[in-house]
Design a protein around this motif. Structure first.
Motif, PDB file in Angstrom:
ATOM      1  N   ALA A  15       0.838  -1.202   0.000  1.00  0.00           N
ATOM      2  CA  ALA A  15       0.000   0.000   0.000  1.00  0.00           C
ATOM      3  C   ALA A  15       0.874   1.254   0.000  1.00  0.00           C
ATOM      4  O   ALA A  15       1.921   1.290   0.648  1.00  0.00           O
ATOM      5  N   ASP A  16       0.446   2.260  -0.740  1.00  0.00           N
ATOM      6  CA  ASP A  16       1.096   3.571  -0.682  1.00  0.00           C
ATOM      7  C   ASP A  16       0.233   4.436   0.228  1.00  0.00           C
ATOM      8  O   ASP A  16      -0.703   5.111  -0.213  1.00  0.00           O
ATOM      9  N   GLU A  17       0.554   4.405   1.505  1.00  0.00           N
ATOM     10  CA  GLU A  17      -0.283   5.064   2.511  1.00  0.00           C
ATOM     11  C   GLU A  17      -0.316   6.577   2.311  1.00  0.00           C
ATOM     12  O   GLU A  17      -1.364   7.213   2.487  1.00  0.00           O
ATOM     13  N   GLU A  18       0.790   7.154   1.924  1.00  0.00           N
ATOM     14  CA  GLU A  18       0.840   8.595   1.702  1.00  0.00           C
ATOM     15  C   GLU A  18      -0.048   8.993   0.529  1.00  0.00           C
ATOM     16  O   GLU A  18      -0.754  10.009   0.590  1.00  0.00           O
ATOM     17  N   ARG A  19      -0.020   8.204  -0.516  1.00  0.00           N
ATOM     18  CA  ARG A  19      -0.855   8.495  -1.677  1.00  0.00           C
ATOM     19  C   ARG A  19      -2.335   8.384  -1.316  1.00  0.00           C
ATOM     20  O   ARG A  19      -3.153   9.221  -1.732  1.00  0.00           O
ATOM     21  N   CYS A  20      -2.691   7.366  -0.539  1.00  0.00           N
ATOM     22  CA  CYS A  20      -4.083   7.209  -0.095  1.00  0.00           C
ATOM     23  C   CYS A  20      -4.537   8.435   0.696  1.00  0.00           C
ATOM     24  O   CYS A  20      -5.642   8.955   0.490  1.00  0.00           O
ATOM     25  N   ALA A  21      -3.673   8.894   1.610  1.00  0.00           N
ATOM     26  CA  ALA A  21      -4.023  10.042   2.446  1.00  0.00           C
ATOM     27  C   ALA A  21      -4.138  11.318   1.610  1.00  0.00           C
ATOM     28  O   ALA A  21      -5.058  12.131   1.820  1.00  0.00           O
ATOM     29  N   TYR A  22      -3.242  11.489   0.661  1.00  0.00           N
ATOM     30  CA  TYR A  22      -3.261  12.680  -0.189  1.00  0.00           C
ATOM     31  C   TYR A  22      -4.561  12.739  -1.000  1.00  0.00           C
ATOM     32  O   TYR A  22      -5.229  13.778  -1.045  1.00  0.00           O
ATOM     33  N   LEU A  23      -4.894  11.647  -1.646  1.00  0.00           N
ATOM     34  CA  LEU A  23      -6.109  11.630  -2.464  1.00  0.00           C
ATOM     35  C   LEU A  23      -7.357  11.822  -1.611  1.00  0.00           C
ATOM     36  O   LEU A  23      -8.319  12.467  -2.042  1.00  0.00           O
ATOM     37  N   LEU A  24      -7.335  11.262  -0.416  1.00  0.00           N
ATOM     38  CA  LEU A  24      -8.475  11.429   0.488  1.00  0.00           C
ATOM     39  C   LEU A  24      -8.658  12.900   0.860  1.00  0.00           C
ATOM     40  O   LEU A  24      -9.778  13.444   0.823  1.00  0.00           O
ATOM     41  N   ASN A  25      -7.563  13.554   1.220  1.00  0.00           N
ATOM     42  CA  ASN A  25      -7.645  14.952   1.650  1.00  0.00           C
ATOM     43  C   ASN A  25      -8.012  15.894   0.512  1.00  0.00           C
ATOM     44  O   ASN A  25      -8.618  16.948   0.742  1.00  0.00           O
ATOM     45  N   GLN A  26      -7.640  15.513  -0.712  1.00  0.00           N
ATOM     46  CA  GLN A  26      -7.955  16.357  -1.854  1.00  0.00           C
ATOM     47  C   GLN A  26      -9.366  16.128  -2.386  1.00  0.00           C
ATOM     48  O   GLN A  26      -9.882  16.929  -3.155  1.00  0.00           O
ATOM     49  N   SER A  27      -9.986  15.065  -1.966  1.00  0.00           N
ATOM     50  CA  SER A  27     -11.289  14.701  -2.517  1.00  0.00           C
ATOM     51  C   SER A  27     -12.407  15.528  -1.901  1.00  0.00           C
ATOM     52  O   SER A  27     -12.352  15.918  -0.731  1.00  0.00           O
ATOM     53  N   ILE A  28     -13.453  15.753  -2.697  1.00  0.00           N
ATOM     54  CA  ILE A  28     -14.644  16.406  -2.161  1.00  0.00           C
ATOM     55  C   ILE A  28     -15.621  15.379  -1.596  1.00  0.00           C
ATOM     56  O   ILE A  28     -16.667  15.726  -1.074  1.00  0.00           O
ATOM     57  N   GLY A  29     -15.250  14.083  -1.711  1.00  0.00           N
ATOM     58  CA  GLY A  29     -16.148  13.031  -1.247  1.00  0.00           C
ATOM     59  C   GLY A  29     -16.389  13.053   0.241  1.00  0.00           C
ATOM     60  O   GLY A  29     -17.423  12.546   0.717  1.00  0.00           O
TER      61      GLY A  29
END
Length: 466
Positions: free
Chosen positions: A393-407
């Motif tokens: 898992a790329d944990e940093e990438r998961c966190a980045y996309l989560l924080n950038q999402s409007i979801g």
């Protein structure tokens, strides 16, 4: 090359003196050079054929229809074949005309010649023990062949289920490993609501586990056979007690819960159990392919795609683009699924093509089912050992996309209202600002309130709302 001459209703034919099969097998080899795949490609089928002949010989012996020395020789030959001997002598192409007669005669002739050798006679000296009169006694291709197919599929599905179970365990292990990694879930390839990577992988395991139950259920249908029905299910040329004796012996020899069909005429023409079994294989293949698609999407990039996971690199991916590594294992899983789906269509068409008291298309049904089982077993093993076990898992990438999402705005709907949440989402989408910063800057909620509402505990499980 030394040869021997054998005779059938079409006349004499020279065959190699070294082979254990006979004239009818040789004619089938000459006639059917279609797939290049002999029936020996499926050892489960060879073993099942030998067990059917073994059971028939025992039943005929019980009824004094075969001399004890012949029964013992046939049984000994069948036992040798079940232990793996002479499988290379089962040479007929899996696709053949004649509703499986060539396969049945291949078995009859190999067993007859092996039994002759045990009795001290030469191959082809059928005066002492004949493929039709003795090995095939009280049988027809039309009951022996489908009975063997039912048994062969049961033998083949056991290791498939073991391999699926191991693959499921691998998904569950990844689910546990990734249970703390929060990411954005997606629907229709668009941001949806948060979840954990662990939840995603656990779901893969759960969906495949459902099909183990379905496989076991449909396999039970294959325990009901028409052995003893002979040509069309009427039992012509058999003793009244033969069918029950033969099926009883087959159950004892095979260790499977074989039972006689209630109506042998119906059982001789109906392919419903094969259709049902093939359908479950297709269902499993579709699920497996969907998972492979998901892994390809989640690992896409590595820098310009989703990139939330990293698949283990298995081989260089391009002859022209340096450094490129492709998701070759999931791609192979996809292709296996396509072949299984195509095989199910062939089974469906062949089953529909049955006419009156027999389905002459049984060979293509049996070939496609056994081939699909074999492919799926090897594919599941490959998928587990060469892909799933090595996923990172790329944990940093998961966190980045989560924080950038409007979801994440969905989690705030019960607290700020749908209209307000929609406005915030649109603003975030057009300005590039995060949902968190907009909500705090507008004074709608405090940073502390947002921390609580957007925490994994609040977003990933049902919560009491006040």
């Amino acid at each position: 090359m030394r040869q021997r001459i054998e005779h059938d209703l079409l006349g004499d034919l020279a065959i190699s003196a070294d082979v254990w099969y006979g004239v009818q097998t040789q004619r089938a080899v000459n006639n059917f050079a279609i797939t290049g795949i002999p029936i020996s490609h499926f050892p489960e089928l060879v073993k099942a054929l030998a067990m059917v002949k073994w059971a028939a010989a025992k039943a005929n012996g019980d009824l004094c229809l075969l001399d004890k020395d012949k029964v013992d020789a046939i049984v000994a030959a069948c036992r040798d074949i079940c232990e793996g001997h002479l499988h290379d002598q089962f040479v007929v192409d899996v696709i053949q005309g004649g509703a499986g007669t060539s396969t049945n005669m291949n078995a009859n002739e190999v067993i007859a010649n092996l039994a002759l050798a045990k009795l001290g006679f030469q191959k082809g000296d059928y005066r002492h023990l004949h493929p039709n009169d003795h090995v095939n006694r009280s049988q027809s291709t039309n009951d022996a062949y489908p009975t063997a197919a039912c048994l062969a599929i049961q033998f083949a599905v056991d290791p498939l289920i073991e391999t699926i179970s191991s693959l499921i365990t691998a998904f569950y292990k990844k689910g546990t490993e990734f249970k703390q990694i929060v990411k954005m879930g997606r629907t229709q390839l668009q941001d949806a609501v948060p979840m954990t990577l662990g939840q995603e992988f656990e779901a893969f395991g759960v969906t495949l586990g459902e099909d183990i139950s379905r496989l076991r259920e449909v396999t039970a249908l294959l325990c009901e056979v028409n052995l003893g029905g002979t040509a069309i299910g009427t039992g012509i040329n058999t003793h009244p007690d033969y069918a029950n004796l033969a099926v009883g012996h087959l159950a004892s020899i095979s260790g499977k819960e074989m039972k006689l069909a209630a109506n042998l005429v119906e059982a001789s023409s109906d392919m419903g159990a094969f259709v049902a079994f093939s359908g479950i294989l297709k269902r499993f293949a579709i699920k497996l392919s969907k998972i492979a698609n998901d892994l390809r999407l989640l690992s896409s990039g590595p820098r310009t795609g989703i990139g939330e996971i990293k698949l283990p690199p298995m081989q260089p991916g391009s002859s022209i683009m340096p450094g490129k590594v492709n998701p070759v294992i999931p791609e192979a899983v996809n292709q296996t699924a396509y072949q299984v789906i195509a095989g199910d269509l062939a089974v469906t068409l062949a089953a529909e093509s049955g006419q009156l008291q027999l389905n002459a298309m049984e060979p293509v049904i049996i070939f496609n089912i056994l081939n699909s089982i074999k492919m799926l077993k090897e594919t599941c093993l490959m998928f587990e050992t060469r892909c799933i076990q090595g996923i990172q898992a790329d944990e940093e990438r998961c966190a980045y996309l989560l924080n950038q999402s409007i979801g994440t705005i969905t989690a705030l709907v019960p607290h700020i209202g749908y209209a307000n949440a929609s406005r915030i989402a649109q603003t975030a989408l057009h300005t590039g600002e995060t949902v968190r910063s907009l909500v705090v800057n507008e004074g709608i909620l405090s940073a502390e309130e947002l921390d609580k509402l957007l925490s994994p505990q609040s977003m990933l499980t049902p919560q009491f709302l006040s």
